[in-house]
Design a protein around this motif. Structure first.
Motif, PDB file in Angstrom:
ATOM      1  N   HIS A  57       0.847  -1.195   0.000  1.00 17.43           N
ATOM      2  CA  HIS A  57       0.000   0.000   0.000  1.00 17.43           C
ATOM      3  C   HIS A  57       0.884   1.247   0.000  1.00 17.43           C
ATOM      4  O   HIS A  57       0.920   2.034   0.950  1.00 17.43           O
ATOM      5  N   THR A  58       1.622   1.410  -1.079  1.00 16.16           N
ATOM      6  CA  THR A  58       2.532   2.546  -1.262  1.00 16.16           C
ATOM      7  C   THR A  58       2.224   3.181  -2.614  1.00 16.16           C
ATOM      8  O   THR A  58       1.561   2.579  -3.459  1.00 16.16           O
ATOM      9  N   PRO A  59       2.719   4.406  -2.843  1.00 17.00           N
ATOM     10  CA  PRO A  59       2.453   5.075  -4.137  1.00 17.00           C
ATOM     11  C   PRO A  59       2.880   4.253  -5.344  1.00 17.00           C
ATOM     12  O   PRO A  59       2.155   4.177  -6.335  1.00 17.00           O
ATOM     13  N   MET A  60       4.058   3.618  -5.263  1.00 10.53           N
ATOM     14  CA  MET A  60       4.561   2.871  -6.421  1.00 10.53           C
ATOM     15  C   MET A  60       3.594   1.754  -6.811  1.00 10.53           C
ATOM     16  O   MET A  60       3.277   1.569  -8.001  1.00 10.53           O
ATOM     17  N   TYR A  61       3.097   1.024  -5.838  1.00 15.18           N
ATOM     18  CA  TYR A  61       2.203  -0.089  -6.141  1.00 15.18           C
ATOM     19  C   TYR A  61       0.780   0.381  -6.423  1.00 15.18           C
ATOM     20  O   TYR A  61       0.013  -0.330  -7.091  1.00 15.18           O
ATOM     21  N   PHE A  62       0.429   1.554  -5.940  1.00 13.28           N
ATOM     22  CA  PHE A  62      -0.854   2.140  -6.322  1.00 13.28           C
ATOM     23  C   PHE A  62      -0.847   2.461  -7.812  1.00 13.28           C
ATOM     24  O   PHE A  62      -1.809   2.149  -8.527  1.00 13.28           O
ATOM     25  N   PHE A  63       0.250   3.049  -8.289  1.00 12.87           N
ATOM     26  CA  PHE A  63       0.387   3.311  -9.722  1.00 12.87           C
ATOM     27  C   PHE A  63       0.424   2.005 -10.508  1.00 12.87           C
ATOM     28  O   PHE A  63      -0.153   1.904 -11.599  1.00 12.87           O
ATOM     29  N   VAL A 136       6.334  14.193   0.058  1.00 11.55           N
ATOM     30  CA  VAL A 136       6.009  14.554  -1.330  1.00 11.55           C
ATOM     31  C   VAL A 136       4.967  13.606  -1.911  1.00 11.55           C
ATOM     32  O   VAL A 136       3.996  14.033  -2.541  1.00 11.55           O
ATOM     33  N   MET A 137       5.139  12.303  -1.700  1.00 13.37           N
ATOM     34  CA  MET A 137       4.254  11.315  -2.307  1.00 13.37           C
ATOM     35  C   MET A 137       3.224  10.801  -1.292  1.00 13.37           C
ATOM     36  O   MET A 137       3.007   9.598  -1.141  1.00 13.37           O
ATOM     37  N   ARG A 138       2.583  11.712  -0.616  1.00 18.11           N
ATOM     38  CA  ARG A 138       1.498  11.325   0.299  1.00 18.11           C
ATOM     39  C   ARG A 138       0.236  11.043  -0.513  1.00 18.11           C
ATOM     40  O   ARG A 138       0.148  11.374  -1.695  1.00 18.11           O
ATOM     41  N   LYS A 139      -0.745  10.450   0.156  1.00 19.12           N
ATOM     42  CA  LYS A 139      -1.959  10.006  -0.541  1.00 19.12           C
ATOM     43  C   LYS A 139      -2.689  11.159  -1.219  1.00 19.12           C
ATOM     44  O   LYS A 139      -3.263  10.988  -2.296  1.00 19.12           O
ATOM     45  N   ALA A 140      -2.651  12.339  -0.605  1.00 14.68           N
ATOM     46  CA  ALA A 140      -3.341  13.496  -1.180  1.00 14.68           C
ATOM     47  C   ALA A 140      -2.671  13.962  -2.469  1.00 14.68           C
ATOM     48  O   ALA A 140      -3.229  14.798  -3.194  1.00 14.68           O
ATOM     49  N   VAL A 141      -1.492  13.429  -2.763  1.00 18.71           N
ATOM     50  CA  VAL A 141      -0.764  13.799  -3.978  1.00 18.71           C
ATOM     51  C   VAL A 141      -0.860  12.699  -5.030  1.00 18.71           C
ATOM     52  O   VAL A 141      -1.213  12.964  -6.193  1.00 18.71           O
ATOM     53  N   TYR A 142      -0.560  11.454  -4.646  1.00 14.58           N
ATOM     54  CA  TYR A 142      -0.463  10.417  -5.680  1.00 14.58           C
ATOM     55  C   TYR A 142      -1.825   9.955  -6.206  1.00 14.58           C
ATOM     56  O   TYR A 142      -1.921   9.510  -7.348  1.00 14.58           O
ATOM     57  N   VAL A 143      -2.886  10.080  -5.414  1.00 13.25           N
ATOM     58  CA  VAL A 143      -4.213   9.731  -5.929  1.00 13.25           C
ATOM     59  C   VAL A 143      -4.654  10.727  -7.016  1.00 13.25           C
ATOM     60  O   VAL A 143      -5.098  10.310  -8.095  1.00 13.25           O
ATOM     61  N   PRO A 144      -4.551  12.057  -6.774  1.00  9.80           N
ATOM     62  CA  PRO A 144      -4.874  13.002  -7.857  1.00  9.80           C
ATOM     63  C   PRO A 144      -3.959  12.848  -9.078  1.00  9.80           C
ATOM     64  O   PRO A 144      -4.395  13.081 -10.208  1.00  9.80           O
ATOM     65  N   MET A 145      -2.704  12.442  -8.863  1.00  9.58           N
ATOM     66  CA  MET A 145      -1.799  12.227  -9.992  1.00  9.58           C
ATOM     67  C   MET A 145      -2.329  11.124 -10.903  1.00  9.58           C
ATOM     68  O   MET A 145      -2.377  11.269 -12.134  1.00  9.58           O
ATOM     69  N   ALA A 146      -2.747  10.016 -10.293  1.00  9.74           N
ATOM     70  CA  ALA A 146      -3.292   8.920 -11.086  1.00  9.74           C
ATOM     71  C   ALA A 146      -4.612   9.323 -11.744  1.00  9.74           C
ATOM     72  O   ALA A 146      -4.851   9.012 -12.920  1.00  9.74           O
TER      73      ALA A 146
END
Length: 319
Positions: A57-63, A136-146
């Motif tokens: 459950h990290t940004p890399m695996y979310f992407f 930098v890569m908190r959930k509020a950032v990487y979810v909108p990125m995706a």
């Protein structure tokens, strides 16, 4: 084959496929069906692993989960139609269904271009600024990125397909392809397509050129940072976290650039000569690449391999 009345708008297209190569059709049908099933299985397992394994459950695996879902959507938007064309030579498809299929395929391709750029940024922050990574890569950032990747791909596809369906198609209705590939469809328009060509050129710069430049710059900094790591084991560990993504990028963009950058030969009338490679290269891009993604990530990532082993051993399903 008779051409429709020149003054009547087309209501359907005919997908030619490989009707001139019936033996090859049978072989490709079996191969593509097998590849499609492997794609669904591999990407489906990868999605389950990234959802069920709390360590992932990290940004890399979310992407990565988004990429797997994207590959399932992309292949499903075209492969069933391809298989149907193999079973039914000169398959007819309604104009509206052709437009929907073009929209979905174009949207998924554009989304993947942007998403791979987002994944490169994630790896850049993780390796070049590891102490700031959680901030930098908190959930509020990487979810909108995706989410923005999906929105960008959909918006671009809506523009391109809207321009395409407004063209008059009143002549030849035979698409010399497996699916409603937009370049093959535009050739059938009985009007000036210069606006479409310019629009797609701009889109190619935005969705191909910009992400490739961004990824290239990111990996220049990533490689420079890895080379400064004093221990060989540290360099190997750092590179292993981005090698899978880099491999996927090379395969994905390499096929795209070869497909759209391949020069077209002209006959004496100036018409494009469709050869077998013009059909098989896009087929490779649309079938093989989505199948390779989960394999590459599984082979090159010990966390994913551990998650797959846990899933296979039914660790999660036995609870």
């Amino acid at each position: 084959m008779e051409k429709p009345n020149q003054t009547s708008p087309l209501v359907e297209f005919i997908l030619l496929g490989l009707s001139a190569h019936p033996k090859l059709e049978k072989t490709l049908f079996a191969l593509i069906l097998l590849t499609y099933l492997v794609t669904l299985l591999g990407n489906g397992v990868l999605i389950l692993v990234t959802v069920l394994d709390s360590r992932l459950h990290t940004p890399m695996y979310f992407f990565l989960g988004n990429l797997s879902f994207l590959d399932i959507c992309y292949t499903t938007s075209s492969i069933p139609l391809v298989l149907d064309v193999f079973l039914t030579p000169k398959k007819t498809i309604p104009f509206s269904a052709c437009a929907i299929q073009m929209f979905l395929s174009f949207s998924m391709a554009g989304t993947e271009c942007v998403l791979l750029g987002m994944m490169a940024f994630d790896r850049y922050v993780a390796i070049c600024n590891p102490l700031r990574y959680p901030v930098v890569m908190r959930k509020a950032v990487y979810v909108p990125m995706a989410s923005s990747s999906w929105l960008a791909g959909g918006a671009n596809s809506l523009v391109q397909i809207s321009l395409a369906v407004q063209l008059p198609f009143c002549g030849d209705n035979v698409i010399n392809h497996f699916t409603c590939e937009i370049l093959a469809v535009l050739k059938l328009a009985c009007a000036d397509i210069s606006i479409n060509v310019v629009s797609m050129g701009v889109a190619n710069v935005i969705f191909l050129g910009v992400p490739v430049l961004f990824i290239s710059v990111s990996y220049v900094f990533i490689i420079a940072t890895i080379l400064r790591i004093p221990s060989a084991e540290g360099r190997k560990k750092a590179f292993s976290t981005c090698s899978a993504h880099l491999t996927v990028v090379i395969i994905f963009y390499g096929t795209l650039f070869f497909m759209y950058g391949k020069p077209k030969s002209k006959d004496s009338q100036g018409a494009d000569k469709e050869d077998l490679s013009d059909k098989l290269i896009p087929l490779f891009y649309g079938v093989v690449t989505p199948m390779l993604n989960p394999i590459i990530y599984s082979l090159r990532n010990k966390d994913v391999k551990a998650g797959v082993r846990n899933l296979v051993s039914q660790k999660y399903f036995s609870r």
